[in-house]
Design an enzyme around this catalytic site. Structure first.
Site, PDB file in Angstrom:
ATOM      1  CE  LYS A  86      42.789  37.371  33.400  1.00 36.66           C
ATOM      2  NZ  LYS A  86      41.884  37.163  33.046  1.00 36.66           N
ATOM      3  NE  ARG A 104      24.880  45.733  56.436  1.00 42.36           N
ATOM      4  CZ  ARG A 104      25.258  46.488  55.972  1.00 42.36           C
ATOM      5  NH1 ARG A 104      24.082  47.548  55.308  1.00 42.36           N
ATOM      6  NH2 ARG A 104      26.651  46.803  56.102  1.00 42.36           N
ATOM      7  CG  ASP A 151      46.419  41.662  40.003  1.00 38.18           C
ATOM      8  OD1 ASP A 151      45.916  41.659  38.528  1.00 38.18           O
ATOM      9  OD2 ASP A 151      47.406  42.634  39.958  1.00 38.18           O
ATOM     10  CG  HIS A 152      41.375  38.876  37.886  1.00 35.48           C
ATOM     11  ND1 HIS A 152      40.574  40.479  38.554  1.00 35.48           N
ATOM     12  CD2 HIS A 152      41.756  38.837  36.386  1.00 35.48           C
ATOM     13  CE1 HIS A 152      40.927  40.636  36.975  1.00 35.48           C
ATOM     14  NE2 HIS A 152      41.541  39.968  36.312  1.00 35.48           N
ATOM     15  CD  GLU A 178      38.641  46.062  31.118  1.00 31.08           C
ATOM     16  OE1 GLU A 178      37.586  47.046  30.760  1.00 31.08           O
ATOM     17  OE2 GLU A 178      39.210  45.369  32.095  1.00 31.08           O
ATOM     18  CE  LYS A 205      36.846  50.147  33.077  1.00 30.04           C
ATOM     19  NZ  LYS A 205      36.433  48.971  32.717  1.00 30.04           N
ATOM     20  CG  ASP A 254      39.728  49.353  37.678  1.00 32.32           C
ATOM     21  OD1 ASP A 254      40.158  48.640  38.616  1.00 32.32           O
ATOM     22  OD2 ASP A 254      39.248  49.075  36.473  1.00 32.32           O
ATOM     23  CE  LYS A 304      41.419  44.848  40.422  1.00 27.89           C
ATOM     24  NZ  LYS A 304      41.235  46.559  40.027  1.00 27.89           N
ATOM     25  CG  HIS A 321      45.042  44.070  36.522  1.00 26.08           C
ATOM     26  ND1 HIS A 321      44.622  43.365  37.712  1.00 26.08           N
ATOM     27  CD2 HIS A 321      43.774  44.725  36.316  1.00 26.08           C
ATOM     28  CE1 HIS A 321      43.776  42.954  37.923  1.00 26.08           C
ATOM     29  NE2 HIS A 321      43.666  43.490  37.063  1.00 26.08           N
TER      30      HIS A 321
END
Lengths: 363, 520
Positions: free
Chosen positions: B213, B69, B208-209, B247, B371, B266, B179, B271
């Site tokens: 890896k 935008r 899915d990153h 994390e 987390k 998440d 995702k 993952h």
């Protein structure tokens, strides 16, 4: 970062068990030393063959740098058949900090032999190799093609022979390398071939678009210009020879023993020229591929921008651009050691280069 | 001189590519990034594309068009992207010569996702690039936008004739989606249904990153390129497996998204279940998209259902309270920006799960993700059964411990094997020792970013490292009952202080089986 600790250096008699004991002592004495954990690693045995103090120092410095990227046990030989009959050895460790503050260390063993003692070198090297790890033999300088038996005895345990053909003084050296490829299990490797990596990459880019691939069979002429410091030294032309030979091998041109090449539609002209300059001696500086419709692809190095670019007459797509890679010897060695398989493309190109070499040497 | 090689008129591949670092080179295409002004584009996508260009892995003429935008010119977009590369690219500092060439491939089209006219402008730009850059009508649409925009974008792309049906044999069109692939089974099915109204399944690349890896891909190499592991990779030798995705950070600015997602949606649904699939799958017949994904789906289908009415029996959910992480004070989740002060959203989840098949019958897989845990680490630990006969049992100084094969996905990527060794000395005493392999030690250098690999694979049309529709739906179908049970439960999650390894109930989950969480 490279840390060479001179405290590691210690004279030992040339006795394998004594060398191994001294190596173990290095690791034991540094186990709890300093704040960084010390890790020992090796992916290769690299044996460097030198024939002078200067070459030996050069090999040591180069392999020390290379071991940061490819951990290795380095064995550096200085062999002087005309020297005093002596043999001596010493050890040191090359340490590098890697992420996480770890120190990774690789061993370096130096062996100096003169006179008839040089014959003790091959069995000593054999005993000092780390088991199960591949062996690369880096021959510094010109190959002694007049002493083929000596080379072969040293190469016996080698999985890879690394040379730098820029030092070759005659086509016989290429023939010897070609014979190593054909008759032994040792895979040949050439630092000159590594230097060509970016030239090959940018040339390949020209023919990536599907409509360009058909032009490979329409090649009529390949012209390669080398930077040279002399009017006749053979080694200065080998990079150009390998480049042309690579195209010939991959496209499927037939090259006879006299160096004459034919493709599907007739003779292919391979032209090699010298350009006198003081920098990048021995390197390709310009290449031109001409097609049967008269169009030309040209590949050149843009030194200021640090890239190689390729353009083809009449093409609407943007020019092909490849980043020029470092030509430092240690980085060329790392690139050599990064592949563990036999480089079949190089072997094919080498066989053709041996034939095309006759034309260059004669010219 | 006799024969010469076969004619090259119909070459499917470029023979000059043989032996080069990149043997397969995609045909140049136009990659359109929807959401080009967003965080993902700036932090990941453009830096990844630049790094590919830096390494000489992008085809000549590859074109990237940002669509968003804000009112940028091409030059302003290029300038903004250069700043991103300076900050986030793997290959830094930015190389001027490479950038100069790369910048010529960057373009920008201003528009709203819902405005049909903007797609007309975009299509004009694409055709222009086909003429000037040799992209030949090949298109990749990267939807770096929230999933609710996907139906609109895909509908308008279709309406403007910007999607080529692969059955027609023309240039390819592919779409990459990020995702979350839905919020539950129903929404995932709806997303997939919308996708296939415009695209065929083989045109859809779900990123899915984790699959990009190096260490995740190395799982397959470890298992299937080494003869020594696979014979032990089963219930006869393995006691249990632990998966940890930890994390140290909180939800940062993603509070409103995380409130609707939670750690299970998440991390675990995608993952972590990808890791479970790769560890538990049978050897595929080939390292190709469908054989690999077929085997992964079989694992997901084998996941034991949560017991009806007692779904959370083998699951724990937690939420971080005030604490400290890595020496810094950390506020409770409920005090985070855009988070309900009475939120029940889980920031931690642990489960004991089973893959009911011949290989894994009754082997517990303990999985956990959270987390605000003590550190960032993703790790898989395979705990082997103890030696069958305790011949040292009369020697009190011998404390035999089971072997553990630990695969560190990130950071400090590597593999270690723990085993017992005799301590030197006159008596028999043992101590656990570790054999370690570390990527940084053995190979040095920085591995490519996951997005680099995944973008390149999309250009090449290889979907091996992407999630297939049935993978996504099977994972949701398995997880939905647990999520529904948690949603229906009025009790809050179990709290754990930020900076600890989760709530005590997670410890009890594993300790009741006589095991304990490994400290990764």
């Amino acid at each position: 970062m490279t840390i060479t600790n001179p405290a590691f250096e210690s004279d030992v008699r040339v006795d394998v068990s004594a060398i191994e004991k001294s190596l173990a002592e290095i690791w034991r004495s540094n186990k709890d030393d300093g704040e960084h954990a010390l890790t020992r690693a090796a992916l290769w045995n690299v044996v460097a063959h030198t024939s002078s103090r200067e070459q030996q120092a050069h090999a040591s410095e180069t392999l020390s740098k290379a071991s940061a990227a490819v951990p290795q046990r380095s064995i550096i030989i200085r062999s002087d058949p005309a020297g005093r009959p002596e043999i001596a050895s010493w050890i040191s460790a090359n340490c590098h900090l890697v992420s996480g503050g770890k120190q990774v260390c690789s061993e370096e063993i130096s062996i100096v032999a003169g006179g008839d003692r040089i014959h003790r070198i091959p069995p000593l090297v054999n005993a000092l190799l780390i088991p199960d790890m591949p062996v690369a033999f880096w021959w510094l300088g010109d190959l002694p093609n007049e002493h083929e038996a000596y080379v072969e005895s040293l190469l016996d345990p080698a999985d890879r022979l690394i040379v730098d053909s820029v030092h070759f003084d005659s086509p016989a050296d290429l023939d010897l390398l070609s014979r190593v490829a054909e008759t032994t299990t040792t895979a040949p490797g050439d630092l000159n071939w590594m230097r060509l990596g970016e030239w090959r990459a940018v040339t390949a880019m020209i023919f990536d678009p599907p409509h360009m691939r058909s032009r490979l069979s329409a090649i009529r002429r390949v012209r390669v210009i080398s930077a040279t410091a002399t009017d006749s030294f053979f080694g200065e032309m080998i990079e150009a020879l390998l480049y042309a030979s690579w195209i010939s091998a991959q496209v499927g041109h037939q090259v006879d023993a006299g160096g004459n090449a034919r493709g599907l539609a007739g003779t292919i002209d391979y032209a090699f020229e010298r350009r006198r300059q003081s920098s990048e001696v021995g390197g390709v500086v310009f290449a031109e591929i001409s097609f049967e419709d008269g169009s030309v692809a040209s590949i050149a190095r843009d030194r200021e921008r640090g890239v190689l670019t390729a353009n083809v007459d009449g093409m609407v797509t943007p020019p092909c651009v490849a980043r020029a890679k470092s030509q430092r010897i240690d980085e060329l060695i790392v690139r050599q050691l990064s592949r563990t398989d036999r480089d079949v493309v190089f072997v094919k190109a080498l066989a053709i280069a041996s034939r095309l070499a006759k034309r260059v040497a004669a010219g | 001189m006799s024969s010469v090689a076969a004619p090259t008129q119909e070459l499917a591949t470029n023979p000059l590519r043989e032996g080069l670092d990149q043997e397969r080179v995609p045909d140049a295409s136009c990659l359109v990034i929807f959401g080009a002004s967003g965080d993902l584009t700036q932090r990941k996508l453009i830096p990844a594309l630049y790094s590919l260009a830096h390494d000489g892995l992008l085809p000549t003429g590859q074109t990237i068009i940002g669509f968003a935008r804000p009112d940028y010119t091409d030059d302003a977009f290029r300038m903004a992207m250069r700043e991103s590369c300076e900050k986030y690219a793997r290959t830094r500092p930015v190389d001027n010569a490479v950038w100069e060439n790369f910048a010529q491939s960057l373009f920008y089209v201003q528009g709203d996702f819902t405005d049909g006219q903007a797609y007309v402008r975009l299509n004009q730009r694409l055709r222009e690039c086909d003429r000037t850059r040799g992209t030949g009508g090949r298109r990749i649409y990267y939807l770096a936008v929230p999933p609710q925009h996907f139906p609109t974008i895909s509908k308008l792309l279709g309406a403007e004739g910007m999607v080529n049906d692969p059955e027609s044999g023309g240039p390819f069109t592919r779409v990459i989606i990020e995702k979350p692939f839905g919020h539950d089974l129903q929404s995932a099915k709806e997303l997939n249904r919308v996708a296939v109204t415009t695209f065929r399944e083989r045109q859809v690349f779900r990123i899915d990153h984790y699959l990009g890896k190096e260490t995740v891909q190395n799982l397959l190499v470890l298992r299937f390129s080494n003869g020594i592991f696979e014979p032990f990779w089963n219930r006869q030798y393995i006691d249990h497996i632990q998966f940890t995705v930890a994390e140290s950070i909180g939800v940062e600015k993603r509070g409103s998204y995380f409130e609707t997602a939670g750690i299970t949606r998440d991390i675990i649904q995608n993952h972590l279940l990808q890791l479970v699939s790769l560890v538990a799958m049978e050897p595929p017949v080939a390292f190709e998209a469908d054989p690999v994904r077929d085997e992964k789906v079989k694992v997901l289908r084998g996941l034991r259902e949560f017991p009806r009415g007692r779904e959370p029996e083998n699951a724990v959910r937690g939420q971080y309270s005030d604490g400290s992480v890595l020496g810094e004070k950390a506020a409770a989740y409920r005090k985070e920006e855009n988070v309900n002060p009475e939120s029940k959203t889980e920031t931690y989840a642990a489960m004991k799960i089973f893959v009911d098949n011949w290989r894994w019958a009754d082997v517990p897989f303990y999985i956990r993700a959270g987390k605000r845990l003590p550190k960032r680490v993703t790790d898989i630990a395979i705990h082997f059964r103890p030696a069958p006969y305790p011949m040292w049992r009369r020697l009190p100084s011998v404390n035999v411990q089971p072997n553990v094969l630990a695969i560190r996905i990130q950071p400090d990527e590597g593999i270690s094997l723990k085993f017992d060794s005799k301590v030197p000395g006159p008596s028999v005493r043992t101590a656990p020792v570790q054999m370690e392999f570390r990527y940084a030690t053995s190979f040095g250098g920085e591995p490519p970013e996951a997005y680099e690999r995944l973008l390149l694979e999309t250009m090449l049309g290889d979907s091996t490292l992407f999630a297939r529709r049935d993978e996504v739906e099977t994972a949701w179908a398995w997880l939905d009952p647990l999520l529904n049970a948690w949603a229906a439960d009025s009790r809050p999650p179990d709290f754990y202080p930020a900076g600890t390894w989760g709530p005590e109930s997670a410890d009890r989950l594993i300790e009741k089986d006589g095991r304990k969480w490994r400290r990764p």
